[in-house]
Design an enzyme around this catalytic site. Structure first.
Site, PDB file in Angstrom:
ATOM      1  N   LYS A  57       0.835  -1.211   0.000  1.00  0.00           N
ATOM      2  CA  LYS A  57       0.000   0.000   0.000  1.00  0.00           C
ATOM      3  C   LYS A  57       0.870   1.261   0.000  1.00  0.00           C
ATOM      4  O   LYS A  57       0.652   2.184  -0.786  1.00  0.00           O
ATOM      5  CB  LYS A  57      -0.952  -0.018   1.216  1.00  0.00           C
ATOM      6  CG  LYS A  57      -2.042  -1.082   1.069  1.00  0.00           C
ATOM      7  CD  LYS A  57      -2.850  -1.329   2.342  1.00  0.00           C
ATOM      8  CE  LYS A  57      -3.817  -2.487   2.118  1.00  0.00           C
ATOM      9  NZ  LYS A  57      -4.665  -2.830   3.250  1.00  0.00           N
ATOM     10  N   GLN A 101      -4.470  -1.327   9.427  1.00  0.00           N
ATOM     11  CA  GLN A 101      -4.506  -2.685   8.868  1.00  0.00           C
ATOM     12  C   GLN A 101      -5.169  -3.655   9.851  1.00  0.00           C
ATOM     13  O   GLN A 101      -4.823  -3.692  11.032  1.00  0.00           O
ATOM     14  CB  GLN A 101      -3.075  -3.145   8.529  1.00  0.00           C
ATOM     15  CG  GLN A 101      -3.008  -4.472   7.802  1.00  0.00           C
ATOM     16  CD  GLN A 101      -3.631  -4.451   6.408  1.00  0.00           C
ATOM     17  OE1 GLN A 101      -3.719  -3.417   5.757  1.00  0.00           O
ATOM     18  NE2 GLN A 101      -4.079  -5.603   5.944  1.00  0.00           N
ATOM     19  N   ASP A 124     -10.860   3.301   4.148  1.00  0.00           N
ATOM     20  CA  ASP A 124     -11.222   1.885   4.120  1.00  0.00           C
ATOM     21  C   ASP A 124     -12.738   1.688   4.000  1.00  0.00           C
ATOM     22  O   ASP A 124     -13.203   0.592   3.669  1.00  0.00           O
ATOM     23  CB  ASP A 124     -10.772   1.210   5.424  1.00  0.00           C
ATOM     24  CG  ASP A 124      -9.560   0.312   5.237  1.00  0.00           C
ATOM     25  OD1 ASP A 124      -9.409  -0.247   4.138  1.00  0.00           O
ATOM     26  OD2 ASP A 124      -8.794   0.191   6.197  1.00  0.00           O
TER      27      ASP A 124
END
Ligand code: GUN
Length: 303
Positions: A57, A101, A124
């Site tokens: 990422k 994460q 997200d």
């Protein structure tokens, strides 16, 4: 969208690269007159798979002109300290998008962390505000993996309107937002959606009629050829590391779909790796650009 390997295989790597290039150009243009988009990725602990994902990422962001920052915290960090750190990122004007994460260590309440992230930085799409907006068919951040799947379906000319879709898995990251997207009122929605999970009594009964099957349960090879109908569009979200001494790394990535038995019956199928995975990272870049656009007062636009 065609590819050289096989007309049946959905090439997420190629589509991801193509869209990444479009985003790169947009980021460049955006950054000529404004502060470039900025993404902060937070990882807790040392899970190798998670570390590999966050590395991808951050590298991808840097490659396309998105400022990126990786915050690594030890697995024994306290929940209170962690939530404070999130608050600081919420208040930091240099940060457009925050990605924590998942999964987190069990002593940290994942939902508390999700709800601590400012909805305006929720790249997200896990915050209840974002999910609520998605349920209401309003512009919002959409979870990257489901968003990437809708992009793949569109690229390969799969019309979802009126189709029977079965989703295996009800996670907040994939199953639930996927169901909202596909049943919503948009050109990638209007499908009739069934969600299956660990308490589903007869899984095959729910999969055998599906025009589009999305497997996102994290159970290697659970969907076999006898469970799908001829012509199914099979989308595999599974990426479980399975020990494999024949590989240099000592493991291989296993999908939820038993590729060899489903492939002959499918009209389209995603491979693992190289199917859905590359789209997730690409959609994160798209969401980060969107966060920067909204933060700099640019008009509402759906992700
Ligand atoms: N863990 C697995 N997939 C994801 C994702 O899309 N976002 C985050 N934050 N964690 C994940």
């Amino acid at each position: 969208m065609k590819n050289t390997q096989s007309e049946k295989i959905i090439d997420g790597k190629a589509v991801g690269a193509e869209i990444t290039e479009e985003i790169r150009k947009e980021v460049l243009e955006f950054s000529m007159t404004r502060k470039p988009p900025g993404l902060t990725v937070v990882i807790v602990g040392e899970d190798p798979a998670s570390q590999s994902y966050v590395g991808m990422k951050v590298r991808k962001a840097e490659k396309i002109g998105i400022r990126s920052d990786l915050i690594e915290m030890p697995a024994d960090i306290s929940e209170g300290y962690f939530l404070d750190r999130i608050k600081k990122l919420n208040d930091d004007e240099d940060v457009d998008g925050i990605l924590v994460q998942m999964p987190l260590p069990s002593h940290i309440d994942q939902q508390k962390v999700i709800e601590a992230i400012a909805p305006s930085k929720d790249v997200d799409g896990f915050h209840p505000y974002s999910l609520g907006r998605l349920a209401a068919d309003k512009p919002t951040f959409v979870s990257c993996t489901p968003l990437g799947i809708t992009v793949l379906l569109k690229k390969y000319g799969v019309d979802t309107k009126g189709k029977k879709v079965t989703i295996v898995g009800r996670s907040l990251i994939v199953g639930k937002p996927m169901a909202l997207l596909l049943s919503g009122q948009s050109d990638t929605g209007n499908a009739t959606v069934t969600i299956c999970h660990s308490r589903t009594v007869d899984l095959k009964d729910a999969t055998i009629d599906a025009d589009i099957l999305i497997a996102a349960a994290g159970q290697p090879y659970m969907i076999t050829g006898d469970m799908v109908k001829e012509g199914v569009v099979a989308i595999d979200v599974g990426t479980t590391r399975v020990e494999d001494p024949t590989r240099k790394k000592g493991y291989r990535l296993a999908g939820d779909i038993d590729f060899d038995s489903v492939y002959p019956r499918a009209s389209l199928i995603t491979p693992v790796p190289g199917g859905v995975g590359p789209m997730t990272v690409t959609m994160l870049m798209k969401n980060t650009l969107l966060a920067a656009k909204w933060a700099r007062g640019m008009p509402d636009e759906s992700a």
